[in-house]
Structures are given as structure tokens and as C-alpha cells.
Design an enzyme around this catalytic site. Structure first.
Site, PDB file in Angstrom:
ATOM      1  N   HIS A  72      41.752 -21.020  37.162  1.00 51.93           N
ATOM      2  CA  HIS A  72      42.852 -21.912  37.553  1.00 51.93           C
ATOM      3  C   HIS A  72      42.894 -23.056  36.528  1.00 51.93           C
ATOM      4  CE1 HIS A  72      44.733 -25.126  40.015  1.00 51.93           C
ATOM      5  NE2 HIS A  72      45.173 -24.192  40.821  1.00 51.93           N
ATOM      6  N   ASP A  91      33.659 -23.130  40.304  1.00 48.16           N
ATOM      7  CA  ASP A  91      34.864 -23.512  41.042  1.00 48.16           C
ATOM      8  C   ASP A  91      34.905 -22.664  42.312  1.00 48.16           C
ATOM      9  OD1 ASP A  91      37.387 -23.656  42.114  1.00 48.16           O
ATOM     10  OD2 ASP A  91      38.456 -23.387  40.225  1.00 48.16           O
ATOM     11  N   GLN A 151      38.604 -21.323  46.008  1.00 48.97           N
ATOM     12  CA  GLN A 151      38.992 -20.162  46.826  1.00 48.97           C
ATOM     13  C   GLN A 151      37.775 -19.591  47.546  1.00 48.97           C
ATOM     14  OE1 GLN A 151      42.038 -19.109  47.433  1.00 48.97           O
ATOM     15  NE2 GLN A 151      42.980 -20.533  46.016  1.00 48.97           N
ATOM     16  N   LYS A 176      41.537 -25.908  51.673  1.00 50.09           N
ATOM     17  CA  LYS A 176      41.516 -24.435  51.671  1.00 50.09           C
ATOM     18  C   LYS A 176      40.628 -23.928  52.808  1.00 50.09           C
ATOM     19  CE  LYS A 176      43.024 -24.285  47.148  1.00 50.09           C
ATOM     20  NZ  LYS A 176      44.323 -23.937  46.673  1.00 50.09           N
ATOM     21  N   CYS A 182      49.243 -21.688  38.774  1.00 53.43           N
ATOM     22  CA  CYS A 182      48.400 -22.576  37.938  1.00 53.43           C
ATOM     23  C   CYS A 182      47.375 -21.762  37.159  1.00 53.43           C
ATOM     24  CB  CYS A 182      47.698 -23.639  38.776  1.00 53.43           C
ATOM     25  SG  CYS A 182      48.835 -24.742  39.587  1.00 53.43           S
TER      26      CYS A 182
HETATM   27  N1  PMP Z   1      40.623 -23.690  41.532  1.00 47.43           N
HETATM   28  C1  PMP Z   1      41.192 -22.684  42.210  1.00 47.43           C
HETATM   29  C2  PMP Z   1      40.638 -21.295  42.030  1.00 47.43           C
HETATM   30  C3  PMP Z   1      42.249 -22.939  43.079  1.00 47.43           C
HETATM   31  O1  PMP Z   1      42.816 -21.921  43.740  1.00 47.43           O
HETATM   32  C4  PMP Z   1      42.716 -24.266  43.234  1.00 47.43           C
HETATM   33  C5  PMP Z   1      43.874 -24.580  44.168  1.00 47.43           C
HETATM   34  N2  PMP Z   1      44.952 -23.720  44.072  1.00 47.43           N
HETATM   35  C6  PMP Z   1      42.090 -25.273  42.504  1.00 47.43           C
HETATM   36  C7  PMP Z   1      41.042 -24.956  41.673  1.00 47.43           C
HETATM   37  C8  PMP Z   1      42.543 -26.697  42.591  1.00 47.43           C
HETATM   38  O2  PMP Z   1      42.330 -27.204  43.875  1.00 47.43           O
HETATM   39  P1  PMP Z   1      42.995 -28.599  44.304  1.00 47.43           P
HETATM   40  O3  PMP Z   1      44.446 -28.506  43.940  1.00 47.43           O
HETATM   41  O4  PMP Z   1      42.767 -28.663  45.776  1.00 47.43           O
HETATM   42  O5  PMP Z   1      42.284 -29.667  43.543  1.00 47.43           O
END
Ligand code: PMP
Length: 410
Positions: free
Chosen positions: A120, A197, A200, A224, A364
Site C-alpha cells: 500500500h 504493515d 489488513q 480495520k 492506494c
Molecule cells: N496498509 C494497508 C495494507 C492498508 O490496507 C491500509 C488502509 N487501506 C493502510 C496501510 C493505511 O491505513 P490508514 O489509512 O488507516 O493509515
């Protein structure tokens, strides 16, 4: 899992365009059970005061409520102590904190920083920009044809002895799960600092630090995991965190301010400048309580069932392409699909008209989209409160989609 669970989530009972909500965008954000919302409301109505400052009763109550969530997170992750748990705004802020604080003081021009093609932006761009600032080499571990980490690529990057490896537990686009424990063991042998990270991963299965190998950092967002937006957690190994400079400076993170210099508070407060999102942290605590009441193993077993059920049916739909592996053992219940010649947004709108909420876009993950040669995908992502009937609803709609678009485009 059953109907009783769905009753805990009032939003799941609502109608959209005259149809019951079929919410399959859980990878973007989960829904919250009433207990989480109640905990936040109760905090504001009964306990609201700033934390760590007042000597009066209310402030102490607020501080106890806030700090008790830190202890809850320690237990939830299997961390060594509260000193390892830093509250942040979310995964994005947590990773930026590591890249700025750890990265700025540890990475030089001779170093390599490694990420994977499936990250991401939150776990890609902070490292890309750090490498750019430092003149360091930025390496991307490429993927196999079924979009898993390519073992040859892992070996190639391992041989470069990277200073940092940033990897997700699972992809928010394809649902592919990564073998983080074995990656961590191998990269640790060459001195790499490993950043995970878990944005998910935290929602799908038990994230226990003891099962992730010798990692150094892990980040996740409360939203999440049935918790509120605006709050997240950075776990860091104490020996690493204690050697890092502060990320932001100001109130709360300080013990003494002189005219020319200042002294930092102890861990974890050194990394929590300013008034935190107290109500949000309390909501995260309620979310963890809720998840633990349902049982993390039970949730995982149910989600594994959903994954296998949906996968078996989706791969059999003619004209529909599923991105990623066909083996349920390498996946979480996140499914990105494409129909040749049909824009992902049109497919998502087609599903929306049938009462199904999914996401279309780049999620993203531009570096992955580049690899796929697609501007966007249409993604359905499940949670433990989704039912097999909702899975059937999605599958039936997807079965009709290729023909619908063929006729429309004819
Ligand atoms: N990493 C991953 C794999 C994600 O799916 C997300 C959220 N879509 C993020 C990071 C970023 O999380 P946040 O927007 O809550 O900071």
C-alpha cells in the site's frame, strides 16, 4: 458466525436504495459494533478530561481508561510491555514515524531499503522518499504470475543485505498473505530491520508477535478492526524504540524544557506528542474486547470458510478474471476481479445497483497496478459479520456481469 453478531452492528440492518445493505468494502474500513460506539459516547459523557496531566479524580479516571487500552494492546499482540506500544493516528502515521525517526538516524547513502511490489502507498512512499533523501538504493521485491512474492526476488534482495525491509502481512488488493515469519528470520540473519504493515492482517487472523519471527516494528489501524477512525498502533521492539529520536516534539513527550535544549519523556510517551485521541483509544479498547469475545480463532475459521467458498465460485465464472492465487491457503477474504474491456468503476456501479457495496480504484497501490497493467480493480472484501448469503449475492451478480457488459457494449 450468526445473526446474533449482525445485530451488534446496527448499520448492517439498514437499507440502501430499497435493498438491504450488503457491505463488502471491509478492507477499506470495517463497521463498528454498538459496544464500540457506546464506549466512546460513555467516555465523553462520563469521564472526559485530558490524560497524564491532572491530579484530580476525573483526569485520573481518563488516564486509567486510556492506559488500560495500552495494556490491552500488549496482551492482544503478545508484546513485552506497555513501553512498546505507541498510539498513533493510524498505520500511515506509524510507518511515517518509523521512516522519519528510525530511518533518518540509521540509513545512509550506502544502504539498501527494500519493499514489495504489493505494498500500500502507506508502506511504500515513506521508504521511497527516505531512500531519495538519503541517496540510498530502493529495491522492490517483484511478484510471481499469481501475484505472490517471487522467491527468486526474495533471494536477490536478501543478498543485498538491506538495512530495512518493509512488508505487509497481506495485500489490500489481492488478499495475498505473505510468509512474514520466514522472511523476518532470513533477513534478520543479514542484519535487516523488519517493518510489518498489519493494516489488513490485524482484521484477518491472530496477529501474535511470537508467530511473526524476529520483526522490529508492526503497525495497524483501529478502523480495520471494528474500532474508530483516527487511531492506530505502532508496536516497536523496546531496544530499537529506545534508541530512536522523537518523531514530533511538544507537550506530553517531554520531561524538561530548558532555554536551549529539552529532555524527552520515557517510552512510549516520547513518541506521543500532544493530546492524543483519547476517545478513539478507548474505542479501540472496546473493539479489542469485542473481537476477543467473538474469539479470534473462531473469526479466522469462519473467514477461511468464506474465502474458500467465494474463491471456488468466483474462479468458475466465465469471462471474469480473479487477480492473485487460486489457492485459499495463500489468501484472506479479499477478492479483486476484472472483466476485459470493462472499467472497474462500471463493474462496481453494476454491483451497487444490486445492493452490493464494493470498492473500485487503485486501492492506494499504484506500484501493483503498474505491474497488473490496470488502472483499477473492483474489490470485494469480507469480514466475519458477512454471511454466506451475501457471498451468494455477490457471486450471482458477478455471474451476470460479463453478459450484461457484452450486451451493453455490443
Ligand atoms: N496498509 C494497508 C495494507 C492498508 O490496507 C491500509 C488502509 N487501506 C493502510 C496501510 C493505511 O491505513 P490508514 O489509512 O488507516 O493509515
Amino acid at each position: 458466525m450468526n445473526e446474533l453478531i449482525r445485530r451488534d452492528f446496527p448499520i448492517l440492518g439498514r437499507m440502501v436504495e430499497g435493498k438491504p445493505l450488503c457491505y463488502l468494502d471491509n478492507a477499506a474500513t470495517s463497521q463498528r459494533p454498538k459496544k464500540v460506539v457506546d464506549a466512546i459516547v460513555r467516555y465523553y459523557l462520563e469521564t472526559n478530561a485530558n490524560v497524564h496531566r491532572g491530579v484530580y479524580k476525573l483526569s485520573q479516571e481518563a488516564t486509567d481508561a486510556f492506559e488500560s487500552v495500552r495494556s490491552k494492546v500488549v496482551r492482544f499482540l503478545g508484546a513485552a510491555s506497555e513501553r512498546e506500544i505507541v498510539f498513533t493516528k493510524g498505520t500511515t502515521e506509524a510507518i511515517n514515524l518509523i521512516a522519519s525517526s528510525f530511518g533518518e538516524s540509521n540509513v545512509g547513502a550506502a544502504d539498501v531499503i527494500a519493499v514489495t511490489r504489493m505494498e500500500h502507498h502507506a508502506n511504500f512512499v515513506p521508504w521511497q522518499q527516505l531512500a531519495k533523501r538519503k541517496g540510498a538504493r530502493f529495491e522492490i521485491i517483484e511478484l510471481t504470475s499469481d501475484l505472490r512474492l517471487d522467491p527468486k526476488e526474495v533471494d536477490r534482495v536478501l543478498a543485498l543485505k538491506p538495512k530495512i525491509l518493509a512488508v505487509s502481512l497481506l495485500s489490500n488488493v489481492t488478499g495475498v498473505t505473505n510468509p512474514v515469519a520466514s522472511l523476518a528470520s532470513r533477513f534478520k540473519m543479514v542484519g535487516t530491520t523488519i517493518v510489518v504493515d498489519a493494516a489488513q492482517g490485524i482484521a484477518h487472523g491472530e496477529v501474535e508477535l511470537s508467530r511473526l519471527g524476529p520483526i522490529d516494528f508492526l503497525a495497524f489501524s483501529a478502523h480495520k478492526l471494528c474500532g474508530p477512525t483516527g487511531v492506530g498502533v505502532l508496536w516497536g521492539r523496546e531496544s530499537v524504540l529506545s534508541r530512536m529520536p522523537p518523531y514530533q516534539v511538544g507537550g506530553n513527550m517531554i520531561t524538561h524544557v530548558g532555554d536551549l535544549d529539552s529532555e524527552w519523556n520515557e517510552l512510549p510517551h516520547k513518541f506521543e506528542a500532544g493530546t492524543p485521541d483519547i476517545a478513539g483509544v478507548i474505542g479501540l479498547g472496546a473493539a479489542i474486547d469485542y473481537i476477543e469475545t467473538q474469539g479470534r480463532t473462531r473469526i479466522q475459521e469462519y473467514e477461511d470458510r468464506i474465502t474458500a467458498y467465494v474463491l471456488e465460485r468466483i474462479v468458475a465464472i466465465p469471462g471474469l478474471r480473479l487477480l492473485g492465487p487460486k489457492d485459499p491457503h495463500h489468501r484472506a477474504p479479499i477478492f479483486s476481479v476484472a472483466i476485459d474491456g470493462v472499467h472497474a468503476h462500471d463493474l462496481a456501479t453494476f454491483l451497487d445497483m444490486r445492493g452490493i457495496s464494493v470498492r473500485a480504484g487503485h486501492h492506494c497501490a499504484h506500484p501493483l497496478m503498474l505491474r497488473l497493467g490496470l488502472p483499477a480493480t473492483c474489490r470485494a472484501s469480507f469480514s466475519f459479520y458477512n454471511t454466506l448469503e451475501e457471498a451468494d449475492q455477490l457471486i450471482e451478480a458477478l455471474m451476470n456481469a460479463p453478459q450484461f457488459f457484452r450486451r451493453k457494449n455490443a
